[in-house]
Scaffold this motif. Structure first.
Motif, PDB file in Angstrom:
ATOM      1  N   ASP A   1      -6.641  -8.892  -5.003  1.00  0.00           N
ATOM      2  CA  ASP A   1      -5.658 -10.133  -5.680  1.00  0.00           C
ATOM      3  C   ASP A   1      -4.914 -10.773  -4.608  1.00  0.00           C
ATOM      4  N   TRP A   2      -4.527 -10.068  -3.627  1.00  0.00           N
ATOM      5  CA  TRP A   2      -3.470 -10.375  -2.648  1.00  0.00           C
ATOM      6  C   TRP A   2      -4.232 -10.741  -1.135  1.00  0.00           C
ATOM      7  N   ARG A   3      -5.453 -10.279  -1.314  1.00  0.00           N
ATOM      8  CA  ARG A   3      -6.130 -10.605   0.195  1.00  0.00           C
ATOM      9  C   ARG A   3      -6.026 -11.968   0.815  1.00  0.00           C
ATOM     10  N   HIS A   4      -6.144 -12.973   0.303  1.00  0.00           N
ATOM     11  CA  HIS A   4      -5.779 -14.301   0.851  1.00  0.00           C
ATOM     12  C   HIS A   4      -4.768 -14.887   0.072  1.00  0.00           C
ATOM     13  N   ALA A   5      -3.849 -14.271  -0.372  1.00  0.00           N
ATOM     14  CA  ALA A   5      -2.353 -14.822  -0.812  1.00  0.00           C
ATOM     15  C   ALA A   5      -1.688 -15.368   0.261  1.00  0.00           C
ATOM     16  N   TRP A   6      -1.996 -14.940   1.817  1.00  0.00           N
ATOM     17  CA  TRP A   6      -1.413 -15.581   2.816  1.00  0.00           C
ATOM     18  C   TRP A   6      -1.549 -16.942   3.370  1.00  0.00           C
ATOM     19  N   ARG A   7      -2.781 -17.482   2.690  1.00  0.00           N
ATOM     20  CA  ARG A   7      -2.971 -18.825   2.888  1.00  0.00           C
ATOM     21  C   ARG A   7      -2.249 -19.915   2.186  1.00  0.00           C
ATOM     22  N   ARG A   8      -1.759 -20.767   2.799  1.00  0.00           N
ATOM     23  CA  ARG A   8      -0.933 -21.789   2.043  1.00  0.00           C
ATOM     24  C   ARG A   8      -1.759 -22.586   0.868  1.00  0.00           C
ATOM     25  N   ASP A   9      -3.244 -22.609   1.015  1.00  0.00           N
ATOM     26  CA  ASP A   9      -3.810 -23.120   0.062  1.00  0.00           C
ATOM     27  C   ASP A   9      -4.488 -22.371  -1.213  1.00  0.00           C
ATOM     28  N   ARG A  10      -3.700 -21.096  -1.050  1.00  0.00           N
ATOM     29  CA  ARG A  10      -4.020 -20.487  -2.197  1.00  0.00           C
ATOM     30  C   ARG A  10      -2.947 -19.697  -3.127  1.00  0.00           C
ATOM     31  N   PRO A  11      -2.924 -19.656  -4.544  1.00  0.00           N
ATOM     32  CA  PRO A  11      -1.803 -19.395  -4.919  1.00  0.00           C
ATOM     33  C   PRO A  11      -1.609 -17.711  -5.052  1.00  0.00           C
ATOM     34  N   PHE A  12      -0.207 -17.503  -5.404  1.00  0.00           N
ATOM     35  CA  PHE A  12       0.093 -16.202  -5.500  1.00  0.00           C
ATOM     36  C   PHE A  12      -0.276 -15.585  -6.644  1.00  0.00           C
ATOM     37  N   PRO A  13      -0.865 -14.258  -6.579  1.00  0.00           N
ATOM     38  CA  PRO A  13      -1.209 -13.384  -7.960  1.00  0.00           C
ATOM     39  C   PRO A  13      -0.143 -13.289  -8.782  1.00  0.00           C
ATOM     40  N   VAL A  14       1.114 -13.085  -8.473  1.00  0.00           N
ATOM     41  CA  VAL A  14       2.241 -13.084  -9.505  1.00  0.00           C
ATOM     42  C   VAL A  14       3.417 -13.698  -8.556  1.00  0.00           C
ATOM     43  N   THR A  15       4.345 -13.962  -9.135  1.00  0.00           N
ATOM     44  CA  THR A  15       5.589 -14.604  -8.347  1.00  0.00           C
ATOM     45  C   THR A  15       6.167 -13.609  -7.372  1.00  0.00           C
ATOM     46  N   PRO A  16       6.092 -13.937  -6.048  1.00  0.00           N
ATOM     47  CA  PRO A  16       6.781 -13.011  -5.186  1.00  0.00           C
ATOM     48  C   PRO A  16       8.003 -13.066  -5.327  1.00  0.00           C
ATOM     49  N   SER A  17       8.680 -11.974  -4.696  1.00  0.00           N
ATOM     50  CA  SER A  17      10.403 -11.911  -4.507  1.00  0.00           C
ATOM     51  C   SER A  17      10.794 -12.855  -3.234  1.00  0.00           C
ATOM     52  N   ILE A  18      11.230 -13.880  -3.391  1.00  0.00           N
ATOM     53  CA  ILE A  18      11.533 -14.819  -2.484  1.00  0.00           C
ATOM     54  C   ILE A  18      12.385 -14.027  -1.613  1.00  0.00           C
ATOM     55  N   PRO A  19      13.728 -13.567  -2.221  1.00  0.00           N
ATOM     56  CA  PRO A  19      14.685 -13.024  -1.255  1.00  0.00           C
ATOM     57  C   PRO A  19      14.253 -12.009  -0.212  1.00  0.00           C
ATOM     58  N   GLU A  20      13.303 -11.044  -0.931  1.00  0.00           N
ATOM     59  CA  GLU A  20      12.585  -9.893  -0.163  1.00  0.00           C
ATOM     60  C   GLU A  20      11.762 -10.667   0.968  1.00  0.00           C
ATOM     61  N   ILE A  21      11.016 -11.757   0.816  1.00  0.00           N
ATOM     62  CA  ILE A  21      10.145 -12.242   1.803  1.00  0.00           C
ATOM     63  C   ILE A  21      11.092 -12.896   2.887  1.00  0.00           C
ATOM     64  N   TYR A  22      12.271 -13.560   2.616  1.00  0.00           N
ATOM     65  CA  TYR A  22      13.337 -14.074   3.532  1.00  0.00           C
ATOM     66  C   TYR A  22      13.869 -12.873   4.479  1.00  0.00           C
ATOM     67  N   GLY A  23      13.944 -11.629   3.698  1.00  0.00           N
ATOM     68  CA  GLY A  23      14.539 -10.686   4.506  1.00  0.00           C
ATOM     69  C   GLY A  23      13.453  -9.937   5.260  1.00  0.00           C
ATOM     70  N   LEU A  24      12.234  -9.912   5.012  1.00  0.00           N
ATOM     71  CA  LEU A  24      11.196  -9.355   5.684  1.00  0.00           C
ATOM     72  C   LEU A  24      11.117 -10.206   6.894  1.00  0.00           C
ATOM     73  N   ASP A  25      11.262 -11.785   6.669  1.00  0.00           N
ATOM     74  CA  ASP A  25      10.857 -12.403   7.979  1.00  0.00           C
ATOM     75  C   ASP A  25      12.219 -12.294   8.920  1.00  0.00           C
ATOM     76  N   ALA A  26      13.427 -12.043   8.291  1.00  0.00           N
ATOM     77  CA  ALA A  26      14.165 -11.822   9.483  1.00  0.00           C
ATOM     78  C   ALA A  26      14.135 -10.226  10.110  1.00  0.00           C
ATOM     79  N   ALA A  27      13.749  -9.449   9.459  1.00  0.00           N
ATOM     80  CA  ALA A  27      13.438  -7.922  10.133  1.00  0.00           C
ATOM     81  C   ALA A  27      12.454  -8.116  11.128  1.00  0.00           C
ATOM     82  N   LEU A  28      11.466  -8.692  10.908  1.00  0.00           N
ATOM     83  CA  LEU A  28      10.263  -8.899  11.999  1.00  0.00           C
ATOM     84  C   LEU A  28      10.551  -9.881  13.109  1.00  0.00           C
TER      85      LEU A  28
END
Length: 408
Positions: A229-256
């Motif tokens: 379900d998540w294989r192609h979720a990285w693509r901006r033209d594909r929907p997320f399978p479930v609502t992602p945790s927006i704050p966690e994604i922000y935090g991951l971006d900063a960590a990387l």
């Protein structure tokens, strides 16, 4: 008035980097907003670069145990024989998930102060050519030991098998990357050496593993455990399978971003130097390391045996309550036998090794044990100040062996 929080020198989760926490405080946006979908695509690209993958990784919306369980559910077929390599608590635990999905699980185990011998893996595969999947925990934090992952991966690759790797406590703290060790599913976490928070899993999945999962009728689909379900979720033209945790994604971006800015080699060296200083301090206090050889001692956690007559909880509590340093107890088979100093992410600072040894020595003294606290601090400082080989502080996925493996 509440006490100030202790200095967290635990084996994870860790105190997140300030920039991670700051990023997580940004406003939550709508996940289907094209602007966020483009941002997410960029985060996945940063993760791909950090993992040194040739294809996009998967970000699962749960801490790393989700990724490990999802790997078992997706990759293992009902008629598969799985070889589970066990050198500690977490390696042992994977056998339970593997047994839910495969026909048979064979366990190759060593004592929890030793490492898996690649030759024993080769022999197990020779005896049972029907083994399809091999699972291994690279760094088992309850033991503080690392397995020679690159050599094991090469053995599995020659056999034609698929390898699942738990690199939760090693990725980001040492030189280990999925394609370089022939991993088919490589599970990592932002909440350890990357200095993030414990709400996401990073998964590297090889193209051959994707094909196998897609061909597995029992692989989860429309499920929280579904990798497909998540294989192609990285693509901006594909929907997320479930609502992602927006704050966690922000935090991951900063960590990387932080990991890339400091430079991976510098991050690995910082982790390794901190651990070497801690190990020297522990020995100078008159204590014994849990790993039977320093060659297999982790650069992200220093695990040492408790002295006779001292309980693990009493020592942990004394270090926290009187000296302001929080460390980890052992788990399961190592519970009551060891304490663990974590050197991950923000805690991987050489000066924190000195602080930990000072607190440990003082706590032992206050509990009636004549520990050489000054000698411990001096030994840790000497490691930090002294000359070192240019390669001493850059550990890799290879580790020397300790002990003989046994097929159980």
């Amino acid at each position: 008035m509440p006490l100030p929080p202790p200095l967290m020198l635990t084996t994870g989760p860790v105190t997140a980097y300030p920039e991670v926490l700051a990023a997580m405080a940004r406003p939550v946006v709508y996940d289907t907003d094209p602007a966020f979908q483009g941002f997410y695509e960029g985060v996945v690209e940063k993760a791909r670069a950090a993992l040194r993958l040739s294809n996009p990784p998967v970000i699962l919306q749960g801490e790393a145990i989700l990724g490990i369980e999802a790997a078992a559910a997706g990759l293992i077929r009902r008629d598969d024989v799985v070889l589970n390599l066990v050198s500690g608590v977490y390696g042992k635990g994977f056998g339970g998930w593997a047994s839910r999905h495969g026909r048979e699980v064979i366990e190759l185990a060593v004592p929890y102060d030793a490492a898996i011998d690649p030759a024993a893996v080769a022999e197990a595969l020779r005896r049972r050519p029907d083994i399809a999947v091999v699972s291994v925990c690279h760094l088992d934090t309850p033991s503080g030991t690392i397995n020679p992952l690159a050599e094991i991966g090469a053995v599995v690759a020659r056999h034609g098998g698929y390898m699942i790797v738990d690199a939760v406590s090693s990725f980001g703290g040492m030189d280990v990357h999925p394609e370089e060790v022939d991993a088919d599913i490589f599970c990592a976490s932002p909440s350890k050496c990357l200095g993030g928070t414990p709400g996401l899993t990073l998964l590297g999945v090889s193209e051959r593993a994707w094909a196998r999962i897609a061909d597995n009728p029992d692989a989860p689909r429309a499920s929280f455990l579904s990798l497909l379900d998540w294989r192609h979720a990285w693509r901006r033209d594909r929907p997320f399978p479930v609502t992602p945790s927006i704050p966690e994604i922000y935090g991951l971006d900063a960590a990387l971003e932080r990991y890339a800015a400091e430079g991976p080699e510098a991050v690995w060296a910082r982790h390794a130097l901190t651990a070497r200083a801690a190990r020297a301090g522990v020995r100078a206090l008159g204590l014994e390391l849990w790993p039977r050889s320093e060659a297999i001692a982790a650069p992200t956690a220093t695990v040492f045996k408790l002295p006779a007559g001292i309980s693990d909880e009493a020592l942990r509590d004394r270090m926290r309550d009187r000296f302001g340093v929080l460390v980890s107890l052992g788990r399961r088979e190592t519970a009551g036998k060891v304490l663990r100093l974590g050197h991950m992410g923000p805690a991987a600072q050489p000066v924190f090794a000195v602080t930990a040894i000072a607190a440990l020595g003082a706590a032992l003294r206050s509990l009636g044990l004549p520990a050489a606290a000054e000698a411990g601090v001096a030994a840790a400082l000497a490691v930090i100040a002294g000359p070192a080989s240019p390669t001493d502080d850059i550990p890799s996925s290879k580790a020397s062996l300790g002990g003989n493996a046994a097929l159980l």
